[in-house]
Motif scaffolding. Structure first.
Motif, short mmCIF file in Angstrom:
data_model
loop_
_atom_site.label_atom_id
_atom_site.label_comp_id
_atom_site.label_asym_id
_atom_site.label_seq_id
_atom_site.Cartn_x
_atom_site.Cartn_y
_atom_site.Cartn_z
N VAL A 78 36.58 11.60 -4.79
CA VAL A 78 35.59 10.85 -5.56
C VAL A 78 34.40 10.62 -4.61
O VAL A 78 34.60 10.24 -3.46
CB VAL A 78 36.20 9.49 -6.02
N PRO A 79 33.17 10.88 -5.08
CA PRO A 79 32.02 10.68 -4.18
C PRO A 79 31.92 9.23 -3.70
O PRO A 79 32.35 8.30 -4.39
CB PRO A 79 30.82 11.03 -5.07
N CYS A 80 31.36 9.04 -2.50
CA CYS A 80 31.17 7.68 -1.97
C CYS A 80 30.32 6.87 -2.96
O CYS A 80 29.45 7.43 -3.64
CB CYS A 80 30.47 7.73 -0.62
N ASN A 81 30.58 5.59 -3.01
CA ASN A 81 29.85 4.61 -3.85
C ASN A 81 30.15 4.74 -5.35
O ASN A 81 29.47 4.13 -6.16
CB ASN A 81 28.33 4.73 -3.66
N LYS A 82 31.15 5.55 -5.73
CA LYS A 82 31.39 5.79 -7.15
C LYS A 82 32.78 5.34 -7.61
O LYS A 82 33.20 5.67 -8.73
CB LYS A 82 31.24 7.30 -7.47
N THR A 83 33.52 4.64 -6.76
CA THR A 83 34.86 4.21 -7.15
C THR A 83 34.79 2.87 -7.88
O THR A 83 34.17 1.93 -7.40
CB THR A 83 35.76 4.07 -5.90
N LEU A 84 35.45 2.82 -9.04
CA LEU A 84 35.51 1.57 -9.82
C LEU A 84 36.97 1.17 -10.04
O LEU A 84 37.71 1.86 -10.75
CB LEU A 84 34.81 1.76 -11.18
N PHE A 85 37.38 0.08 -9.39
CA PHE A 85 38.69 -0.50 -9.67
C PHE A 85 38.54 -1.47 -10.84
O PHE A 85 37.43 -1.89 -11.17
CB PHE A 85 39.22 -1.25 -8.44
N TRP A 86 39.65 -1.86 -11.42
CA TRP A 86 39.59 -2.84 -12.51
C TRP A 86 40.90 -3.62 -12.51
O TRP A 86 41.93 -3.15 -11.98
CB TRP A 86 39.38 -2.15 -13.87
N SER A 87 40.89 -4.79 -13.05
CA SER A 87 42.10 -5.57 -13.21
C SER A 87 41.90 -6.47 -14.42
O SER A 87 40.93 -7.23 -14.48
CB SER A 87 42.37 -6.40 -11.94
N ARG A 88 42.83 -6.39 -15.39
CA ARG A 88 42.75 -7.13 -16.66
C ARG A 88 41.47 -6.79 -17.42
O ARG A 88 40.94 -7.65 -18.13
CB ARG A 88 42.84 -8.65 -16.42
N SER A 89 40.91 -5.64 -17.22
CA SER A 89 39.65 -5.28 -17.88
C SER A 89 39.61 -3.78 -18.15
O SER A 89 38.56 -3.15 -18.06
CB SER A 89 38.47 -5.66 -16.98
N LYS A 90 40.79 -3.23 -18.48
CA LYS A 90 40.91 -1.78 -18.61
C LYS A 90 39.95 -1.19 -19.64
O LYS A 90 39.24 -0.22 -19.35
CB LYS A 90 42.35 -1.44 -18.99
N GLU A 91 39.91 -1.78 -20.83
CA GLU A 91 39.12 -1.18 -21.90
C GLU A 91 37.64 -1.13 -21.53
O GLU A 91 36.99 -0.09 -21.64
CB GLU A 91 39.33 -1.95 -23.21
#
Ligand code: NAD
Length: 261
Positions: A78-91
């Motif tokens: 994944v390119p740098c600066n482009k990772t998105l984690f999520w928690s309790r907000s999948k949709e």
């Protein structure tokens, strides 16, 4: 007899029908259609490596090592600066990354994509992928095929992140950040401080919903302290505008959706 049947049914949850066919189909869609730069990936081999992790094994005792061959086989950066984690907000996270196509949640990578929303397991008595009943994860059955898979791929996803990383959290639930979540127990601790300099949190609130937690709340303070202790800078923003606009599609008249806000 009925009591026995009910107990057995209650301790199981439905696995997804045709897991193998779905995984193969999703792999082909992802590598041929959505990300043609990955068209050389061998989807049959990916499927066989995936199923080898858990078939013929005790469905409660899958190990991280069982999935290691799959992790080694599927390398995707994944390119740098482009990772998105999520928690309790999948949709919302997926709606946002679906529009902001540069951003990658785990489920926008091949490994996350092939498995999202599926349930699967093996059975020591057969070499088949079980498609009917798989055991629930609980204190007596903590290492299910599905849960160990998500732990392993989440760890790998976090380890390979770089630059500024983002997390979308839910401020309308009890706590925006939870140390018990996969984000709070696996992903945060597997960011490499020599590669990841900043974690940026977006605490989103449901439009018209309650605001139980925010960037000023104690759960975000805890997250900031964990992240800073790991020598990573931390920033937090409530209701990040681009993601708020995605929520606004369903609530165009809400005051927070006005350009004047
Ligand atoms: P969360 O509490 O919103 O959980 C997300 C969903 O995954 C829930 O349905 C939950 O029951 C399930 N889940 C979480 N951890 C699991 C595990 N170890 N085994 C089986 N199911 C599990 O948010 P979270 O726990 O912080 O997990 C989301 C983060 O972790 C994301 O950043 C993502 O990269 C990764 N992840 C994704 C999935 C998925 O189903 N796509 C599952 C686990 C973790």
């Amino acid at each position: 007899i009925w009591v026995g049947v009910l107990t057995w049914r209650q301790s199981s949850m439905g696995a997804t029908d045709h897991v193998s066919a779905i995984v193969l189909g999703r792999c082909l869609t992802y590598t041929r259609n959505m990300h043609p730069e990955l068209r050389n990936q061998d989807c049959k081999k990916i499927l066989n490596t995936f199923t080898s992790a858990f078939v013929s094994k005790d469905p409660c005792n899958i190990t991280k090592e069982d999935y290691q061959p799959l992790i080694d086989l599927v390398t995707q950066t994944v390119p740098c600066n482009k990772t998105l984690f999520w928690s309790r907000s999948k949709e919302l996270a997926h709606q946002y990354s679906g529009i902001q196509k540069e951003m990658f949640t785990l489920e926008d990578t091949l490994l996350g994509y092939i498995a999202d929303n599926l349930v699967w397991c093996g059975d020591p008595r057969t070499s088949e992928v079980k498609e009917e009943f798989c055991p629930y994860r609980n204190e007596n059955c903590s290492s299910t095929a599905t849960s160990v898979f998500w732990t392993v791929v989440s760890q790998k996803f976090a380890e390979s992140a770089c630059g500024t990383v983002y997390v979308m959290l839910n401020g309308s639930g009890t706590t925006a950040f939870s140390k018990a979540s996969t984000f709070g127990s696996v992903e945060v601790f597997n960011l490499h401080p020599d590669r990841v300099h900043t974690l940026h949190a977006w605490v989103m609130h449901d439009i018209g919903g309650v605001e139980r937690d925010s960037c000023l709340g104690s759960s975000i303070k805890e997250l900031k302290s964990i992240v800073n202790q790991r020598n990573i800078s931390f920033f937090c923003q409530d209701d990040y505008r681009p993601a708020r606009f995605v929520q606004c599609v369903r609530h165009p008249e809400h005051p927070s959706c006005s350009v004047l806000m």
